[in-house]
Design a protein around this motif. Structure first.
Motif, PDB file in Angstrom:
ATOM      1  N   ARG A 205       0.830  -1.202   0.000  1.00 21.59           N
ATOM      2  CA  ARG A 205       0.000   0.000   0.000  1.00 21.59           C
ATOM      3  C   ARG A 205       0.868   1.257   0.000  1.00 21.59           C
ATOM      4  NH1 ARG A 205      -2.590   4.105   2.380  1.00 21.59           N
ATOM      5  NH2 ARG A 205      -4.795   4.374   1.838  1.00 21.59           N
ATOM      6  N   SER A 206       1.934   1.258   0.786  1.00 18.44           N
ATOM      7  CA  SER A 206       2.813   2.421   0.817  1.00 18.44           C
ATOM      8  C   SER A 206       3.421   2.687  -0.560  1.00 18.44           C
ATOM      9  CB  SER A 206       3.919   2.193   1.852  1.00 18.44           C
ATOM     10  OG  SER A 206       4.809   3.284   1.878  1.00 18.44           O
ATOM     11  N   ALA A 207       3.888   1.621  -1.212  1.00 23.02           N
ATOM     12  CA  ALA A 207       4.451   1.779  -2.556  1.00 23.02           C
ATOM     13  C   ALA A 207       3.387   2.238  -3.542  1.00 23.02           C
ATOM     14  CB  ALA A 207       5.076   0.472  -3.013  1.00 23.02           C
ATOM     15  N   GLY A 208       2.174   1.717  -3.390  1.00 22.70           N
ATOM     16  CA  GLY A 208       1.084   2.086  -4.292  1.00 22.70           C
ATOM     17  C   GLY A 208       0.675   3.536  -4.138  1.00 22.70           C
ATOM     18  N   VAL A 209       0.569   4.000  -2.884  1.00 18.13           N
ATOM     19  CA  VAL A 209       0.224   5.406  -2.649  1.00 18.13           C
ATOM     20  C   VAL A 209       1.274   6.310  -3.279  1.00 18.13           C
ATOM     21  CG1 VAL A 209       0.054   7.178  -0.854  1.00 18.13           C
ATOM     22  CG2 VAL A 209      -1.149   4.999  -0.581  1.00 18.13           C
ATOM     23  N   ALA A 210       2.541   5.946  -3.123  1.00 13.56           N
ATOM     24  CA  ALA A 210       3.610   6.754  -3.712  1.00 13.56           C
ATOM     25  C   ALA A 210       3.518   6.759  -5.237  1.00 13.56           C
ATOM     26  CB  ALA A 210       4.967   6.221  -3.259  1.00 13.56           C
ATOM     27  N   ALA A 211       3.197   5.605  -5.825  1.00  8.74           N
ATOM     28  CA  ALA A 211       3.101   5.513  -7.285  1.00  8.74           C
ATOM     29  C   ALA A 211       1.931   6.328  -7.814  1.00  8.74           C
ATOM     30  CB  ALA A 211       2.959   4.051  -7.704  1.00  8.74           C
ATOM     31  N   VAL A 212       0.801   6.287  -7.114  1.00  7.40           N
ATOM     32  CA  VAL A 212      -0.366   7.070  -7.539  1.00  7.40           C
ATOM     33  C   VAL A 212      -0.062   8.558  -7.451  1.00  7.40           C
ATOM     34  CG1 VAL A 212      -2.746   7.678  -6.956  1.00  7.40           C
ATOM     35  CG2 VAL A 212      -2.049   5.270  -6.968  1.00  7.40           C
ATOM     36  N   HIS A 216       0.036  11.308 -10.556  1.00  7.38           N
ATOM     37  CA  HIS A 216      -0.739  12.545 -10.596  1.00  7.38           C
ATOM     38  C   HIS A 216       0.164  13.761 -10.754  1.00  7.38           C
ATOM     39  CE1 HIS A 216      -4.796  11.109 -10.141  1.00  7.38           C
ATOM     40  NE2 HIS A 216      -4.476  10.373  -9.091  1.00  7.38           N
ATOM     41  N   ARG A 217       1.322  13.733 -10.107  1.00  8.74           N
ATOM     42  CA  ARG A 217       2.250  14.857 -10.271  1.00  8.74           C
ATOM     43  C   ARG A 217       2.709  14.967 -11.719  1.00  8.74           C
ATOM     44  NH1 ARG A 217       4.384  13.131  -5.241  1.00  8.74           N
ATOM     45  NH2 ARG A 217       6.049  11.983  -6.322  1.00  8.74           N
ATOM     46  N   ARG A 218       3.023  13.821 -12.326  1.00 11.11           N
ATOM     47  CA  ARG A 218       3.451  13.832 -13.723  1.00 11.11           C
ATOM     48  C   ARG A 218       2.343  14.367 -14.618  1.00 11.11           C
ATOM     49  NH1 ARG A 218       7.742  10.315 -15.090  1.00 11.11           N
ATOM     50  NH2 ARG A 218       7.408  11.059 -17.215  1.00 11.11           N
ATOM     51  N   GLN A 219       1.107  13.956 -14.329  1.00 11.02           N
ATOM     52  CA  GLN A 219      -0.012  14.388 -15.158  1.00 11.02           C
ATOM     53  C   GLN A 219      -0.255  15.883 -15.029  1.00 11.02           C
ATOM     54  OE1 GLN A 219      -1.363  11.889 -17.048  1.00 11.02           O
ATOM     55  NE2 GLN A 219      -2.246  13.558 -18.219  1.00 11.02           N
ATOM     56  N   ARG A 220      -0.108  16.408 -13.811  1.00 10.32           N
ATOM     57  CA  ARG A 220      -0.301  17.854 -13.628  1.00 10.32           C
ATOM     58  C   ARG A 220       0.739  18.651 -14.407  1.00 10.32           C
ATOM     59  NH1 ARG A 220      -1.552  16.312  -8.243  1.00 10.32           N
ATOM     60  NH2 ARG A 220       0.589  16.739  -7.560  1.00 10.32           N
ATOM     61  N   ARG A 221       1.894  18.049 -14.631  1.00  7.95           N
ATOM     62  CA  ARG A 221       2.939  18.728 -15.397  1.00  7.95           C
ATOM     63  C   ARG A 221       2.860  18.399 -16.892  1.00  7.95           C
ATOM     64  NH1 ARG A 221       6.377  17.034 -10.831  1.00  7.95           N
ATOM     65  NH2 ARG A 221       7.148  15.309 -12.108  1.00  7.95           N
ATOM     66  N   ASP A 222       1.768  17.734 -17.282  1.00  7.96           N
ATOM     67  CA  ASP A 222       1.576  17.323 -18.677  1.00  7.96           C
ATOM     68  C   ASP A 222       2.708  16.413 -19.155  1.00  7.96           C
ATOM     69  OD1 ASP A 222      -0.821  18.722 -19.049  1.00  7.96           O
ATOM     70  OD2 ASP A 222       0.260  20.583 -19.432  1.00  7.96           O
ATOM     71  N   GLU A 223       3.185  15.556 -18.255  1.00  7.05           N
ATOM     72  CA  GLU A 223       4.229  14.594 -18.583  1.00  7.05           C
ATOM     73  C   GLU A 223       3.636  13.193 -18.631  1.00  7.05           C
ATOM     74  OE1 GLU A 223       7.775  17.057 -16.222  1.00  7.05           O
ATOM     75  OE2 GLU A 223       7.133  15.067 -15.523  1.00  7.05           O
ATOM     76  N   ARG A 224       4.068  12.429 -19.589  1.00  4.41           N
ATOM     77  CA  ARG A 224       3.559  11.065 -19.741  1.00  4.41           C
ATOM     78  C   ARG A 224       4.394  10.102 -18.902  1.00  4.41           C
ATOM     79  NH1 ARG A 224       3.752   7.192 -24.857  1.00  4.41           N
ATOM     80  NH2 ARG A 224       1.731   6.151 -24.695  1.00  4.41           N
ATOM     81  N   LEU A 225       3.743   9.124 -18.287  1.00  4.12           N
ATOM     82  CA  LEU A 225       4.465   8.104 -17.537  1.00  4.12           C
ATOM     83  C   LEU A 225       5.354   7.300 -18.480  1.00  4.12           C
ATOM     84  CD1 LEU A 225       1.685   6.636 -15.173  1.00  4.12           C
ATOM     85  CD2 LEU A 225       3.126   8.650 -14.842  1.00  4.12           C
ATOM     86  N   ASP A 226       6.527   6.919 -17.983  1.00  2.85           N
ATOM     87  CA  ASP A 226       7.355   6.048 -18.806  1.00  2.85           C
ATOM     88  C   ASP A 226       6.890   4.599 -18.630  1.00  2.85           C
ATOM     89  OD1 ASP A 226       8.602   4.925 -16.499  1.00  2.85           O
ATOM     90  OD2 ASP A 226      10.187   6.442 -16.536  1.00  2.85           O
ATOM     91  N   ASP A 227       7.482   3.687 -19.382  1.00  2.62           N
ATOM     92  CA  ASP A 227       7.023   2.302 -19.375  1.00  2.62           C
ATOM     93  C   ASP A 227       7.132   1.666 -18.001  1.00  2.62           C
ATOM     94  OD1 ASP A 227       6.448   2.398 -22.105  1.00  2.62           O
ATOM     95  OD2 ASP A 227       8.491   1.822 -22.656  1.00  2.62           O
TER      96      ASP A 227
END
Length: 348
Positions: A205-212, A216-227
């Protein structure tokens, strides 16, 4: 069936309404019957169904369509059929009867074919000539208003389906390799968890919260997630507490729709259940019922028992409006949606 709720558009004529429908649905309908709900002169909702096959009774589908319209609290409705007269007429007649039986006033009933429209209720040749009346949606002010409001009408439903289709070729191979790396990372995470952390639940859960949060931070910056980020996030979201954390932070914002569309398209097939359901939820909250429907179709085709997808599919089919959800989800038992008090951030 597809139900939608979008920005209000004002209509003053059949041509206005016909111009509005593709923007309400998100695509130009063919071989369809559409019921458009109105409050006064404002369109508030539209629901679409495929035309029934000639050998089937249209009454059951019509009753369902009428029920969806009634749930919106509309004062009236107009029915529009798209296709040849022999298929459209029975479907439109059945929907008219079902709406009237439920107390919804039917303002008009139209057939649209090859750039012309006919009215089933108007017999005035000056207004509704027997050869139909030609219309040009590109010159209609409703079209301009819809475009100005940011609404899009794709060429057909297939184009909408393509928006949630999986990537293939080298991008697919890249995510597959990244998923293999993420699986090794998950194994190491669980193995390194303390004995008090049963099955590594807290670590996951801790890793998942960090990943989510990172997504969201990447999306707010209009950045696409890498693979690797897509693979790691989609794998962690198979853990329900992580999925629920992501769900609680998903609404109808454009960035939510963009994030979960991207993850759905790129994730491995066995990992699409959570991102597919979250895309459907975000699209439903935004009033983009057609996008929600195609996201659910893809999700349920591979994961037919995924509880959140099943729940959302039921809400969509029954035409439950997003406005009935006061705020975003408060998650109790996994897959259980209940409203909670409206946030200060303000939700519609």
């Amino acid at each position: 069936m597809t139900a939608i709720e979008r920005s209000q558009l004002t209509v003053r004529s059949p041509a206005d309404l016909i111009a509005a429908v593709p923007y309400l649905l998100g695509f130009h309908p063919t071989d369809s019957v559409v019921a458009v709900a109105l409050l006064g002169r404002q369109i508030i909702f539209a629901a679409r169904a495929d035309l029934p096959e000639p050998s089937t009774d249209p009454a059951e589908r019509a009753r369902h369509l009428a029920g969806v319209i009634r749930r919106q609290g509309a004062e009236s409705a107009t029915v529009v059929g798209y296709g040849s007269a022999d298929r459209v007429t029975p479907a439109v007649d059945a929907v008219r009867v079902a709406l009237a039986a439920g107390g919804t006033e039917v303002l008009d009933a139209l057939r649209v074919t090859e750039g012309r429209w006919w009215s089933y209720l108007c017999a005035e040749p000056d207004c509704c000539p027997p050869e139909g009346r030609r219309y040009d949606p590109s010159a209609n002010p409703v079209t301009a208003s819809a475009v100005f409001a940011g609404q899009v009408a794709l060429p057909d439903r297939a184009a909408l389906v393509a928006q949630v289709a999986p990537v293939d070729g080298p991008p697919r191979e890249a995510v597959r390799a990244a998923t293999a790396r993420a699986e090794l990372r998950i194994t190491e995470l669980i193995e390194q968890a303390p004995e008090s952390d049963l099955l590594g639940g807290r670590a996951l859960r801790s890793a998942g919260v960090a990943a989510v949060r990172a997504a969201h931070r990447r999306q707010r910056r209009d950045e696409r997630l890498d693979d690797d980020e897509v693979a790691w996030l989609s794998l962690l979201m198979t853990h329900l507490p992580v999925r629920d954390h992501a769900w609680e932070r998903t609404d109808g914002r454009d960035r939510d729709i963009a994030l979960w569309t991207d993850v759905l398209r790129r994730a491995e097939p066995e990992l699409i259940a959570a991102p597919g359901a979250l895309l459907a939820f975000a699209a439903w909250r935004a009033g983009q019922g057609a996008l929600a429907a195609v996201a659910l179709e893809r999700t349920l085709s591979l994961h037919p028992d995924y509880s959140l997808a099943v729940l959302l599919d039921d809400l969509l089919r029954r035409g439950v409006p997003p406005s009935e959800l006061d705020g975003w989800p408060s998650v109790g038992m996994p897959g259980v949606l209940r409203p909670r008090r409206r946030s200060r951030r303000g939700r519609r």
